[in-house]
Motif scaffolding. Structure first.
Motif, PDB file in Angstrom:
ATOM      1  N   SER A   1       0.544  -1.428   0.056  1.00  0.00           N
ATOM      2  CA  SER A   1       0.228   0.511  -0.272  1.00  0.00           C
ATOM      3  C   SER A   1       0.823   1.161   0.223  1.00  0.00           C
ATOM      4  O   SER A   1       2.196   1.641   0.244  1.00  0.00           O
ATOM      5  CB  SER A   1      -0.994   0.310   0.870  1.00  0.00           C
ATOM      6  OG  SER A   1      -1.997  -1.173   1.285  1.00  0.00           O
ATOM      7  N   ARG A   2       0.722   2.557  -0.586  1.00  0.00           N
ATOM      8  CA  ARG A   2       1.295   3.986  -1.113  1.00  0.00           C
ATOM      9  C   ARG A   2      -0.406   4.704  -0.455  1.00  0.00           C
ATOM     10  O   ARG A   2      -1.275   4.770  -1.144  1.00  0.00           O
ATOM     11  CB  ARG A   2       1.580   3.830  -1.740  1.00  0.00           C
ATOM     12  CG  ARG A   2       2.782   3.128  -1.932  1.00  0.00           C
ATOM     13  CD  ARG A   2       3.253   2.883  -3.740  1.00  0.00           C
ATOM     14  NE  ARG A   2       3.678   4.238  -3.893  1.00  0.00           N
ATOM     15  CZ  ARG A   2       4.523   4.705  -4.899  1.00  0.00           C
ATOM     16  NH1 ARG A   2       4.790   4.800  -6.133  1.00  0.00           N
ATOM     17  NH2 ARG A   2       5.314   5.793  -4.709  1.00  0.00           N
ATOM     18  N   GLN A   3       0.114   6.046  -0.268  1.00  0.00           N
ATOM     19  CA  GLN A   3      -0.435   6.936   0.178  1.00  0.00           C
ATOM     20  C   GLN A   3      -0.465   8.356  -0.243  1.00  0.00           C
ATOM     21  O   GLN A   3       0.766   8.203  -1.202  1.00  0.00           O
ATOM     22  CB  GLN A   3      -0.151   7.429   2.150  1.00  0.00           C
ATOM     23  CG  GLN A   3      -0.627   6.583   2.948  1.00  0.00           C
ATOM     24  CD  GLN A   3      -0.546   7.140   4.056  1.00  0.00           C
ATOM     25  OE1 GLN A   3       0.521   7.941   4.968  1.00  0.00           O
ATOM     26  NE2 GLN A   3      -1.800   7.375   5.175  1.00  0.00           N
ATOM     27  N   TYR A   4      -1.122   8.567  -0.767  1.00  0.00           N
ATOM     28  CA  TYR A   4      -1.144   9.766  -1.926  1.00  0.00           C
ATOM     29  C   TYR A   4      -1.797  11.090  -1.518  1.00  0.00           C
ATOM     30  O   TYR A   4      -3.126  10.508  -0.874  1.00  0.00           O
ATOM     31  CB  TYR A   4      -1.643   8.921  -3.785  1.00  0.00           C
ATOM     32  CG  TYR A   4      -1.065   8.242  -3.970  1.00  0.00           C
ATOM     33  CD1 TYR A   4      -0.165   8.469  -5.334  1.00  0.00           C
ATOM     34  CD2 TYR A   4      -1.701   6.652  -3.308  1.00  0.00           C
ATOM     35  CE1 TYR A   4       0.362   7.393  -5.983  1.00  0.00           C
ATOM     36  CE2 TYR A   4      -0.504   5.576  -4.376  1.00  0.00           C
ATOM     37  CZ  TYR A   4       0.393   6.059  -5.156  1.00  0.00           C
ATOM     38  OH  TYR A   4       0.596   5.057  -6.039  1.00  0.00           O
TER      39      TYR A   4
ATOM     40  N   ILE B   1       2.268  10.856  -1.681  1.00  0.00           N
ATOM     41  CA  ILE B   1       2.999  12.265  -0.088  1.00  0.00           C
ATOM     42  C   ILE B   1       3.598  12.277  -0.118  1.00  0.00           C
ATOM     43  O   ILE B   1       4.238  13.651   0.464  1.00  0.00           O
ATOM     44  CB  ILE B   1       1.398  10.960   0.676  1.00  0.00           C
ATOM     45  CG1 ILE B   1       1.000  12.564   1.852  1.00  0.00           C
ATOM     46  CG2 ILE B   1       2.453   9.995   1.706  1.00  0.00           C
ATOM     47  CD1 ILE B   1       0.169  12.146   2.847  1.00  0.00           C
TER      48      ILE B   1
ATOM     49  N   ILE C   1      -5.919  12.694   1.259  1.00  0.00           N
ATOM     50  CA  ILE C   1      -5.256  11.911   1.631  1.00  0.00           C
ATOM     51  C   ILE C   1      -6.024  10.880   1.473  1.00  0.00           C
ATOM     52  O   ILE C   1      -6.686   9.856   1.908  1.00  0.00           O
ATOM     53  CB  ILE C   1      -4.844  11.945   2.978  1.00  0.00           C
ATOM     54  CG1 ILE C   1      -3.901  13.065   3.200  1.00  0.00           C
ATOM     55  CG2 ILE C   1      -3.159  10.521   2.758  1.00  0.00           C
ATOM     56  CD1 ILE C   1      -3.004  13.368   4.307  1.00  0.00           C
ATOM     57  N   ILE C   2      -5.127   9.439   0.620  1.00  0.00           N
ATOM     58  CA  ILE C   2      -5.983   7.987   0.320  1.00  0.00           C
ATOM     59  C   ILE C   2      -5.016   7.014   0.110  1.00  0.00           C
ATOM     60  O   ILE C   2      -3.446   7.548  -0.225  1.00  0.00           O
ATOM     61  CB  ILE C   2      -6.693   7.871  -0.571  1.00  0.00           C
ATOM     62  CG1 ILE C   2      -5.714   8.442  -2.209  1.00  0.00           C
ATOM     63  CG2 ILE C   2      -7.278   8.513  -1.067  1.00  0.00           C
ATOM     64  CD1 ILE C   2      -6.789   7.976  -3.683  1.00  0.00           C
ATOM     65  N   THR C   3      -5.033   5.499   0.781  1.00  0.00           N
ATOM     66  CA  THR C   3      -3.762   4.390   0.294  1.00  0.00           C
ATOM     67  C   THR C   3      -4.283   3.882  -0.183  1.00  0.00           C
ATOM     68  O   THR C   3      -5.769   3.248  -0.523  1.00  0.00           O
ATOM     69  CB  THR C   3      -3.604   3.649   1.877  1.00  0.00           C
ATOM     70  OG1 THR C   3      -3.725   4.910   3.082  1.00  0.00           O
ATOM     71  CG2 THR C   3      -3.062   2.931   2.178  1.00  0.00           C
TER      72      THR C   3
END
Length: 147
Positions: free
Chosen positions: A7-10, A24, A99-101
Motif C-alpha cells: 500500500s502507498r499513501q497519496y 505523499i 489523502i488516500i491509501t
C-alpha cells in the motif's frame, strides 16, 4: 493476497474537474496561489517562477502539462511543492482533496489509447476508489522540462 507493504499513501487534487494523485512522500508543502514571474523561451506549461523562502521555484501548470488547456489561476488555486530527485517544483492545481491509501491490486494500467499518444509517461496508473477514478501521476516525469 496483498500484504500491507504493497500500500502507498497519496495526496489527491483536482485539475480540470478530474482527480489526480501524487505519492505523499513527494509532497513538500501545499501553499496558496502566488503570481509567478514569467520566463522567456520556456514550454507553455511552465507558468514561471516564485520565491519560496529564498529559493527560486519553477511552477508547472498541471492542466497545460497534460494537454488539457491553461489554468486561469485565481486565489482559490494552490501550488503543491514537489520534491523529486533533489529538485523542487511547484505544481499548479485547482484544489487539494484528500489523502488516500491505495493497494497495489487497486491500480490498473493507463488505457491503451493514452499509451498511443505518449500521455501515459506521466501516469503510473488508475485507481478506482469508492466509485471514483483517480489518476496516479508519475511525478518525476511530469516535472521534467522538455528540451
Amino acid at each position: 493476497m496483498t500484504e500491507k507493504t504493497d500500500s502507498r499513501q497519496y495526496i489527491t487534487f483536482l485539475a480540470n474537474g478530474q482527480e489526480f494523485a501524487s505519492p505523499i512522500m513527494a509532497i513538500r508543502e501545499i501553499r496558496g496561489w502566488a503570481d509567478t514571474t514569467p520566463l522567456p523561451n520556456v514550454p507553455n506549461y511552465v507558468r514561471g517562477i516564485i520565491n519560496l523562502r529564498g529559493t527560486v521555484l519553477p511552477v508547472i501548470d498541471l492542466k497545460a502539462r497534460l494537454g488539457l488547456g491553461r489554468t486561469e489561476a485565481t486565489p482559490k488555486n494552490v501550488i503543491i511543492v514537489i520534491d523529486t530527485e533533489h529538485r523542487q517544483t511547484g505544481l499548479l492545481v485547482d484544489a487539494v482533496s484528500d489523502i488516500i491509501t491505495v493497494k497495489g491490486e487497486e491500480i490498473q494500467p493507463p488505457p491503451e489509447m493514452m499509451q498511443n499518444d505518449g500521455a501515459s509517461r506521466y501516469v503510473e496508473g488508475i485507481a478506482v476508489r469508492d466509485g471514483r477514478m483517480v489518476t496516479l501521476l508519475g511525478i518525476a516525469e511530469l516535472t521534467q522540462t522538455v528540451n
